[in-house]
Design a protein around this motif. Structure first.
Motif, PDB file in Angstrom:
ATOM      1  N   VAL A  84       1.324   6.305   0.325  1.00  0.00           N
ATOM      2  CA  VAL A  84       0.181   6.885   1.033  1.00  0.00           C
ATOM      3  C   VAL A  84       0.202   6.349   2.460  1.00  0.00           C
ATOM      4  O   VAL A  84       0.367   5.142   2.661  1.00  0.00           O
ATOM      5  N   PHE A  85       0.059   7.257   3.440  1.00  0.00           N
ATOM      6  CA  PHE A  85       0.103   6.846   4.843  1.00  0.00           C
ATOM      7  C   PHE A  85      -1.260   7.022   5.506  1.00  0.00           C
ATOM      8  O   PHE A  85      -2.120   7.743   5.003  1.00  0.00           O
ATOM      9  N   GLN A  86      -1.403   6.409   6.667  1.00  0.00           N
ATOM     10  CA  GLN A  86      -2.644   6.509   7.432  1.00  0.00           C
ATOM     11  C   GLN A  86      -2.965   7.967   7.794  1.00  0.00           C
ATOM     12  O   GLN A  86      -4.112   8.380   7.799  1.00  0.00           O
ATOM     13  N   ASP A  87      -1.918   8.743   8.096  1.00  0.00           N
ATOM     14  CA  ASP A  87      -2.141  10.106   8.613  1.00  0.00           C
ATOM     15  C   ASP A  87      -1.965  11.190   7.539  1.00  0.00           C
ATOM     16  O   ASP A  87      -1.681  12.341   7.854  1.00  0.00           O
ATOM     17  N   PHE A  88      -2.131  10.847   6.299  1.00  0.00           N
ATOM     18  CA  PHE A  88      -2.208  11.760   5.136  1.00  0.00           C
ATOM     19  C   PHE A  88      -0.914  12.541   4.838  1.00  0.00           C
ATOM     20  O   PHE A  88      -0.483  12.621   3.709  1.00  0.00           O
ATOM     21  N   SER A 139     -12.510  17.021   4.643  1.00  0.00           N
ATOM     22  CA  SER A 139     -12.791  15.840   5.476  1.00  0.00           C
ATOM     23  C   SER A 139     -11.586  14.899   5.409  1.00  0.00           C
ATOM     24  O   SER A 139     -10.716  15.042   4.536  1.00  0.00           O
ATOM     25  N   GLY A 140     -11.575  13.920   6.305  1.00  0.00           N
ATOM     26  CA  GLY A 140     -10.474  12.951   6.305  1.00  0.00           C
ATOM     27  C   GLY A 140     -10.362  12.221   4.971  1.00  0.00           C
ATOM     28  O   GLY A 140      -9.273  12.036   4.437  1.00  0.00           O
ATOM     29  N   GLY A 141     -11.512  11.814   4.443  1.00  0.00           N
ATOM     30  CA  GLY A 141     -11.502  11.092   3.168  1.00  0.00           C
ATOM     31  C   GLY A 141     -10.958  11.951   2.030  1.00  0.00           C
ATOM     32  O   GLY A 141     -10.219  11.471   1.172  1.00  0.00           O
ATOM     33  N   GLU A 142     -11.341  13.235   2.055  1.00  0.00           N
ATOM     34  CA  GLU A 142     -10.829  14.136   1.012  1.00  0.00           C
ATOM     35  C   GLU A 142      -9.321  14.328   1.169  1.00  0.00           C
ATOM     36  O   GLU A 142      -8.573  14.328   0.177  1.00  0.00           O
ATOM     37  N   GLN A 143      -8.876  14.468   2.416  1.00  0.00           N
ATOM     38  CA  GLN A 143      -7.424  14.621   2.626  1.00  0.00           C
ATOM     39  C   GLN A 143      -6.675  13.385   2.116  1.00  0.00           C
ATOM     40  O   GLN A 143      -5.617  13.497   1.510  1.00  0.00           O
ATOM     41  N   GLN A 144      -7.264  12.211   2.378  1.00  0.00           N
ATOM     42  CA  GLN A 144      -6.576  11.005   1.908  1.00  0.00           C
ATOM     43  C   GLN A 144      -6.569  10.959   0.377  1.00  0.00           C
ATOM     44  O   GLN A 144      -5.601  10.494  -0.225  1.00  0.00           O
ATOM     45  N   PRO A 156       4.304   6.845 -10.712  1.00  0.00           N
ATOM     46  CA  PRO A 156       5.191   5.759 -10.267  1.00  0.00           C
ATOM     47  C   PRO A 156       4.605   4.413 -10.688  1.00  0.00           C
ATOM     48  O   PRO A 156       3.379   4.268 -10.733  1.00  0.00           O
ATOM     49  N   PRO A 157       5.435   3.426 -11.001  1.00  0.00           N
ATOM     50  CA  PRO A 157       4.892   2.110 -11.361  1.00  0.00           C
ATOM     51  C   PRO A 157       4.284   1.378 -10.167  1.00  0.00           C
ATOM     52  O   PRO A 157       3.475   0.480 -10.354  1.00  0.00           O
ATOM     53  N   VAL A 158       4.681   1.768  -8.939  1.00  0.00           N
ATOM     54  CA  VAL A 158       4.205   1.069  -7.746  1.00  0.00           C
ATOM     55  C   VAL A 158       3.628   2.078  -6.748  1.00  0.00           C
ATOM     56  O   VAL A 158       4.229   3.131  -6.506  1.00  0.00           O
ATOM     57  N   LEU A 159       2.470   1.735  -6.180  1.00  0.00           N
ATOM     58  CA  LEU A 159       1.887   2.547  -5.113  1.00  0.00           C
ATOM     59  C   LEU A 159       1.857   1.720  -3.833  1.00  0.00           C
ATOM     60  O   LEU A 159       1.322   0.610  -3.810  1.00  0.00           O
ATOM     61  N   ILE A 160       2.454   2.282  -2.773  1.00  0.00           N
ATOM     62  CA  ILE A 160       2.465   1.605  -1.478  1.00  0.00           C
ATOM     63  C   ILE A 160       1.551   2.368  -0.535  1.00  0.00           C
ATOM     64  O   ILE A 160       1.679   3.589  -0.393  1.00  0.00           O
ATOM     65  N   ALA A 161       0.627   1.651   0.088  1.00  0.00           N
ATOM     66  CA  ALA A 161      -0.308   2.311   0.989  1.00  0.00           C
ATOM     67  C   ALA A 161      -0.212   1.614   2.345  1.00  0.00           C
ATOM     68  O   ALA A 161      -0.457   0.412   2.451  1.00  0.00           O
ATOM     69  N   ASP A 162       0.199   2.364   3.374  1.00  0.00           N
ATOM     70  CA  ASP A 162       0.356   1.789   4.713  1.00  0.00           C
ATOM     71  C   ASP A 162      -0.862   2.185   5.537  1.00  0.00           C
ATOM     72  O   ASP A 162      -0.982   3.320   5.971  1.00  0.00           O
TER      73      ASP A 162
END
Ligand code: ATP
Length: 228
Positions: A84-88, A139-144, A156-162
């Motif tokens: 997951v990235f900052q810019d969706f 909205s931004g929150g919904e997009q995220q 996936p066993p791992v979630l990476i959020a930048d």
């Protein structure tokens, strides 16, 4: 689950972004990666995603030394990581449902599996009502939250959020954190790079702090700053 052993990264221009990093993250942990701009957080994530090569050391994902994985096997490594990235980074011409379904299509999931799984993950992020909407209608929150649904749809066993809350107001950021904690409580390991001091301080999870490419702190139930 994730293990960095004496990992260093020097970019081609001579910048040493990471020095001798040792980290072990176990299955089911929730870990914040903090540090000022340029500390090396994104570089560390890029090494995990194999977007950048490692200069020295070894990096294990689920027992596999990914520094030794040939290029043709990179897609298989990537499947173990939701991102997951900052810019969706949603596809603008696809609906919410289609954005999430697409992540399953590209790994060859059957239409039946897709029909079953996509509504489940959309309900996990509380977006069932928006399945037919397009990203620019959200909205931004919904997009995220769509982006989070997409990142976990293949289990996936791992979630990476930048920096996943970087573009969001504090209330919306809290909703995103609830979604990430929910996913973590279901067993997914979460690694989140962030500058969001209040979030880190309120959650009391493990905190790994980087400064100038080195780990300066690795603390269970930590805060954003050393004194907090
Ligand atoms: N492709 C690149 N080529 C050369 N140097 C790079 C490259 N990417 C990053 N760097 C350098 O590596 C160091 C670490 O950068 P990195 O992006 O990992 O920091 P960061 O902690 O993620 O920062 P931010 O919080 O601003 O995203 C910095 O000195 C940066 O200038």
């Amino acid at each position: 689950m994730i293990r960095f052993v004496n990992v260093s990264k020097e970019y081609k221009n001579g910048v040493i972004a990471l020095y001798d990093i040792n980290i072990e993250i176990n299955k089911g942990e929730f870990v914040f990666l903090v540090g000022s701009s340029g500390a090396g957080k994104s570089t560390l994530i890029k090494l995990l995603l194999k977007e950048e090569g490692i200069t020295r050391g070894k990096l294990y994902l689920n027992g596999t030394d990914i520094t030794r994985v040939p290029n043709r096997r990179i897609p298989f490594i990537r499947r173990q990581l939701g991102v997951v990235f900052q810019d969706f980074r949603l596809l603008p011409n696809k609906t919410v449902y289609e954005n999430v379904a697409f992540a399953m299509e590209i790994i060859g999931a059957s239409p039946r599996a897709i029909r079953r799984r996509v509504p489940t993950v959309l309900s996990m992020v509380d977006l069932s009502r928006k399945a037919s909407s397009y990203p620019d209608q959200l909205s931004g929150g919904e997009q995220q939250r769509v982006s989070i649904a997409r990142s976990i749809v293949n289990n996936p066993p791992v979630l990476i959020a930048d920096e996943p809350t970087g573009n969001l107001d504090p209330d919306t950021a809290n909703d995103i954190m609830k979604a990430l904690v929910d996913i973590n409580n279901r067993g997914t390991t979460v690694l989140m790079a962030t500058h969001a001091k209040e979030i880190v301080n309120s959650m009391r999870k493990r905190v790994i702090a980087l400064e100038n490419g080195r780990i300066i702190r690795d603390e269970e139930k930590g805060g954003y700053d050393i004194e907090s």
